[in-house]
Structure formats: C-alpha cells, structure tokens
Design a protein around this motif. Structure first.
Motif, PDB file in Angstrom:
ATOM      1  N   ASP A  44      -2.925   0.937  -1.336  1.00 45.27           N
ATOM      2  CA  ASP A  44      -2.087   0.309  -0.106  1.00 45.27           C
ATOM      3  C   ASP A  44      -1.162   1.218   0.459  1.00 45.27           C
ATOM      4  O   ASP A  44      -0.957   1.898   1.563  1.00 45.27           O
ATOM      5  CB  ASP A  44      -1.875  -0.900   0.232  1.00 45.27           C
TER       6      ASP A  44
ATOM      7  N   ASP B 216     -13.695  -3.364  -2.956  1.00 46.97           N
ATOM      8  CA  ASP B 216     -13.487  -3.897  -1.657  1.00 46.97           C
ATOM      9  C   ASP B 216     -12.271  -3.550  -0.832  1.00 46.97           C
ATOM     10  O   ASP B 216     -12.025  -3.376   0.213  1.00 46.97           O
ATOM     11  CB  ASP B 216     -13.468  -5.533  -1.855  1.00 46.97           C
ATOM     12  N   ALA B 217     -11.238  -3.393  -1.661  1.00 53.63           N
ATOM     13  CA  ALA B 217      -9.980  -2.946  -1.180  1.00 53.63           C
ATOM     14  C   ALA B 217     -10.089  -1.495  -0.455  1.00 53.63           C
ATOM     15  O   ALA B 217      -9.564  -1.262   0.655  1.00 53.63           O
ATOM     16  CB  ALA B 217      -8.910  -2.953  -2.137  1.00 53.63           C
TER      17      ALA B 217
ATOM     18  N   ARG C 206     -12.705  -0.217   0.771  1.00 56.88           N
ATOM     19  CA  ARG C 206     -13.402  -0.376   2.111  1.00 56.88           C
ATOM     20  C   ARG C 206     -12.668  -0.859   3.171  1.00 56.88           C
ATOM     21  O   ARG C 206     -12.825  -0.584   4.184  1.00 56.88           O
ATOM     22  CB  ARG C 206     -14.763  -1.314   1.620  1.00 56.88           C
ATOM     23  N   SER C 207     -11.872  -1.855   2.632  1.00 60.13           N
ATOM     24  CA  SER C 207     -11.215  -2.773   3.810  1.00 60.13           C
ATOM     25  C   SER C 207      -9.954  -1.500   4.362  1.00 60.13           C
ATOM     26  O   SER C 207      -9.439  -1.757   5.473  1.00 60.13           O
ATOM     27  CB  SER C 207     -10.179  -3.757   3.325  1.00 60.13           C
ATOM     28  N   LEU C 208      -9.449  -0.521   3.652  1.00 63.51           N
ATOM     29  CA  LEU C 208      -8.675   0.363   4.167  1.00 63.51           C
ATOM     30  C   LEU C 208      -9.323   1.661   4.331  1.00 63.51           C
ATOM     31  O   LEU C 208      -8.667   2.550   4.604  1.00 63.51           O
ATOM     32  CB  LEU C 208      -7.742   0.933   3.052  1.00 63.51           C
ATOM     33  N   ASP C 209     -10.650   1.637   4.734  1.00 63.95           N
ATOM     34  CA  ASP C 209     -11.290   2.506   5.045  1.00 63.95           C
ATOM     35  C   ASP C 209     -11.243   3.905   4.215  1.00 63.95           C
ATOM     36  O   ASP C 209     -10.988   5.067   4.927  1.00 63.95           O
ATOM     37  CB  ASP C 209     -10.935   2.984   6.715  1.00 63.95           C
TER      38      ASP C 209
END
Length: 459
Positions: A164, A239-240, A242-245
């Motif tokens: 992140d 998944d992380a 994916r959520s952060l594109d």
C-alpha cells in the motif's frame, strides 16, 4: 509505461504435492491452483540444494551453492556477490524483505548482510526468535517488533502495508515465510487453531510416506494446516493487489526453498536429493506470464533471479549461472536444458542429476568443512516414469548399467562446469536383479522397432 512490480511469495519446506495442481485431493491450495492455471505453472521445479541457507543463497544470487560459498547452513552470504535486490535497486526499484533470511550469522542482521534490501522486517533465524502465535521480527534499525496474529497472517499484514505504501513506485517485495517448516523447539508443525483437526478428518498421505512412515503419521495434519493458511494468505495478498489496482502490473512468483520427506530418507526432514525433498510448487502470474500454461521444462532455484530480472526489463548479471525461463514460456521450442543438478551437504556430501525420466545420485563421506569431495560412490537410480515416488532403487542392477553410465557422464559434466572439479564416481556394487515394470513408452518403442524389422510384436 511503468515498470512492473515484483513479489516473491516464498514458503519454507513445502512439498510440490501439497497443491491441487500436483494432485493433492484435499483442496488445500485453491488460490495457487487457480493462478497456476491462469498464469504459468512451472511443473518441474526443483531446489538445487535441499537446505535452507544454500537454497536461499542460490535464489538471491542466481548461482549454485558451491559458487556462492554457502554450501551448508550457518555460512554468511558474502556481500560482494550481485543479488536480486541489488539488480532491482540499481534499476530504480524500492526493495523490501519481510520474514526469514537465514543468510547471516546473527540477529538482528546488520545492514551490510541484508543482500541489498532497503526495507527490512526480518529475522535470520525466524524459527528461533518466534513461534506460531508469537511473531517477532527485527526492523531496519535492529529493533524487535512483535506482530499480532498467527505468524503467516502477521507477515502478510506487514506485506500488504508495504504494498500500500509503495503503490505509486515500482517495488520488489520478498515475502519469506517459515511455514510449513517445523517449529524447531517443539519439533512440531503448528497450524492455526482448529486446522489440525480439520485436516485429520480427511487426510491424504502421499504414497512414499504411506510406504516409508517417518514422522508423517503425527506431523502431516499440522503440516497441511500450515499449507492451507499459506494459500489463504496468498489469496489475501492477491486481493490487496486487486483492490489497489496493481494486479495487471505486478509479477507474483510463488515458490519454496525445498520440500520435506518427514524423516523417511534420513534422520532429518530434508538434506536429501529425493523428490520429496527437492521438488517444490512454483507458479508465476502477472505481465509476461498470463496464459503461459503448464511448462514442463526443468526449472531450478538459480533460474529464479534471472527470470524475474529479465521479466522486469533489467540486465541479468554475468555472474548468474541460472537462466531466465521466459523464452521457453513464450515458445516451448526454445532451447533449454533437459536435466537438473543437485548438491547436498550436512547429512552427506552428495550430488545428483534428474532428467524427466531418471534420478541418479552419488554420495561421499561427509566432511563438514568441504563443499565437495574428490570421489563419490553411486547410491541410487530411479525410473521416475514407472516409480515417481522413488521406491525401487535400480542402482547396481546390470540391466541399468548403460543408463547409469550415461547419467554419470552427465553428472560429471555438471560438476566440472559448476564446481571446476573432476571427481571419480565408483559404480554401485552389483545387486539382485528384480523385476522392473516398463513404461508404456518403452513398449511403444519396442513395438516400433520390431515392426520396422518385419517382426511380429507378439513373437
């Protein structure tokens, strides 16, 4: 276009047959299996040295254990060798390492012995400074950090925080887990609470462990529980992304340092060149690897660094002995070696070679201070087509002398190229000729030879 991020999801002591992609029926690894199908599954993937320190040195440098100097545990990786992190750092990447290191002689690991990684949340001997529910790592300043949760989850949380923070800059992140390695001070494989009982209720045991026993009757359920939690963490990390594109611009490799034979081949869990100690699950996803399918080329630990470096568009150092497998992924007809070379130490001083069909191994009297030996003796020969779990040793059987001689010559060639040595190899003593089940391909070749000479195949 921005350079791709690179993540290595690195487990410790994980057998290839813990995955559904390699036939495990328990459904332990749905994330690995799904992404192996969507990306590239390196079906024949092997540790070049079935021991933590040497395998990790080989991965970080793209060189074999005797070339790095780390031919057994508790030898520090020399800081003057080009490493994966140094190449990425020179290419403009942020570099981070989280988890087990095992390439230094102390904890906390001093900055000059961290292989070039900038961000650091790691321990040299993670199995000695932490436990399953007591995750302790050292930060970049050498301060101990206790992370909450089961150790796999704690490290994954830390990795997601790193991802992140670096979403806007290219990064190399190495996620190095202890699991499913045993916890040394308890000699146990501690899974998350409740997982051992769930595994026990539907336990599948690989054929070699059924036949040879070892410690698997009381360790396998816990081991499988650790594998399941690792796969869940792998899915959570994906998944992380994916959520952060970041999915479309991140290369992710899942692999392990070596496997585990549960004390069936010696008095340890590894330190053997049998499939149960050297064959590991490996897949890669992300740009350049999507739709690669199942690649059966022989892939080894020293190939990891060159593969990831080339995939990122960087220059592979000339010091690296391994090779990038990207050309083979792009075109299965691309030239590639048809065997793998193994070195082993600490339980023995041994060498082995594996082709797609044969495994041939030699050993010498063990010398703790020597990486190699002036002479070896043949100890095993396996026909992996007929005997994939290596239960029937053909060494010394007259019918296989020609095969053994061919493999001996190839092994000596590997030793000369990698070690610069020309040892002698003594033939195995003659042994009783047992029946051997031929593979259908042998029968097919015999049939074709007979018919080409006008013979009736039934004669």
């Amino acid at each position: 276009m921005r350079k791709p991020n690179v993540i290595v999801f690195f487990t410790d002591q994980q057998r290839h047959d813990t995955t559904g992609a390699h036939g495990n029926p328990m459904g332990l690894t749905p994330n690995f299996d799904r992404l192996a199908r969507a990306g590239t599954h390196l079906y024949n993937s092997f540790a070049c040295q079935p021991l933590c320190g040497p395998a990790r040195a080989a991965l970080q440098t793209g060189r074999y254990a005797t070339q790095t100097g780390v031919f057994r545990n508790e030898i520090t990786l020399p800081p003057d060798q080009p490493t994966l992190a140094q190449v990425f750092k020179a290419g403009g990447y942020a570099t981070g390492y989280i988890g087990k290191w095992h390439l230094a002689a102390q904890d906390p690991v001093p900055p000059d012995l961290r292989g070039g990684y900038d961000y650091w949340l790691a321990a040299n001997h993670l199995e000695f400074v932490s436990d399953a529910y007591d995750a302790r790592l050292f930060d970049g300043d050498g301060n101990e950090q206790k992370l909450p949760g089961y150790r796999v989850d704690a490290q994954t949380d830390a990795a997601i925080r790193y991802i992140d923070r670096h979403r806007d800059t290219p990064f190399l992140l190495f996620m190095s887990f202890l699991e499913p390695h045993h916890q040394n001070h308890t000699d146990d494989y501690p899974p998350p609470e409740g997982y051992r009982q769930t595994m026990d209720a539907n336990l599948w045991t690989p054929p070699d462990l059924v036949a040879l026993g070892g410690t698997s009757p009381w360790h396998l359920a816990g081991y499988y529980g650790m594998v399941k939690r690792l796969d869940e963490a792998f899915g959570r990390m994906m998944d992380a992304l994916r959520s952060l594109d970041l999915t479309e611009n991140t290369i992710v490799m899942f692999t392990s340092d070596h496997a585990c034979h549960f004390k069936t081949r010696n008095a340890e869990y590894k330190r053997s060149c049998h499939e149960s100690a050297v064959r590991v699950p490996t897949m890669i996803t992300g740009p350049g690897f999507m739709g690669g399918g199942q690649v059966t080329a022989m892939f080894s630990t020293p190939d990891i660094a060159p593969t990831l470096i080339e995939a990122a568009g960087l220059q592979v150092p000339a010091s690296m002995t391994g090779a990038s497998i990207l050309p083979v992924i792009r075109d299965a007809r691309a030239p590639w070696r048809d065997d793998s070379f193994f070195q082993v130490s600490e339980s023995e001083t041994g060498r082995a070679i594996r082709t797609k069909r044969w495994k041939y191994g030699v050993t010498a009297d063990y010398d703790h201070d020597r990486p190699g030996a002036p002479s070896y003796r043949e100890v095993y020969l396996y026909d992996l087509d007929a005997d994939p779990y290596e239960m029937v040793n053909l060494a010394g059987m007259a019918a296989f002398r020609e095969t053994a001689d061919m493999l001996k010559a190839r092994l000596l060639d590997w030793i000369a190229r990698i070690e610069g040595e020309t040892p002698e190899i003594t033939d195995a003593p003659p042994t009783f000729q047992r029946q051997h089940r031929p593979h259908y391909s042998d029968l097919r070749r015999e049939y074709q030879a007979d018919t080409s000479m006008g013979m009736n195949p039934g004669d």
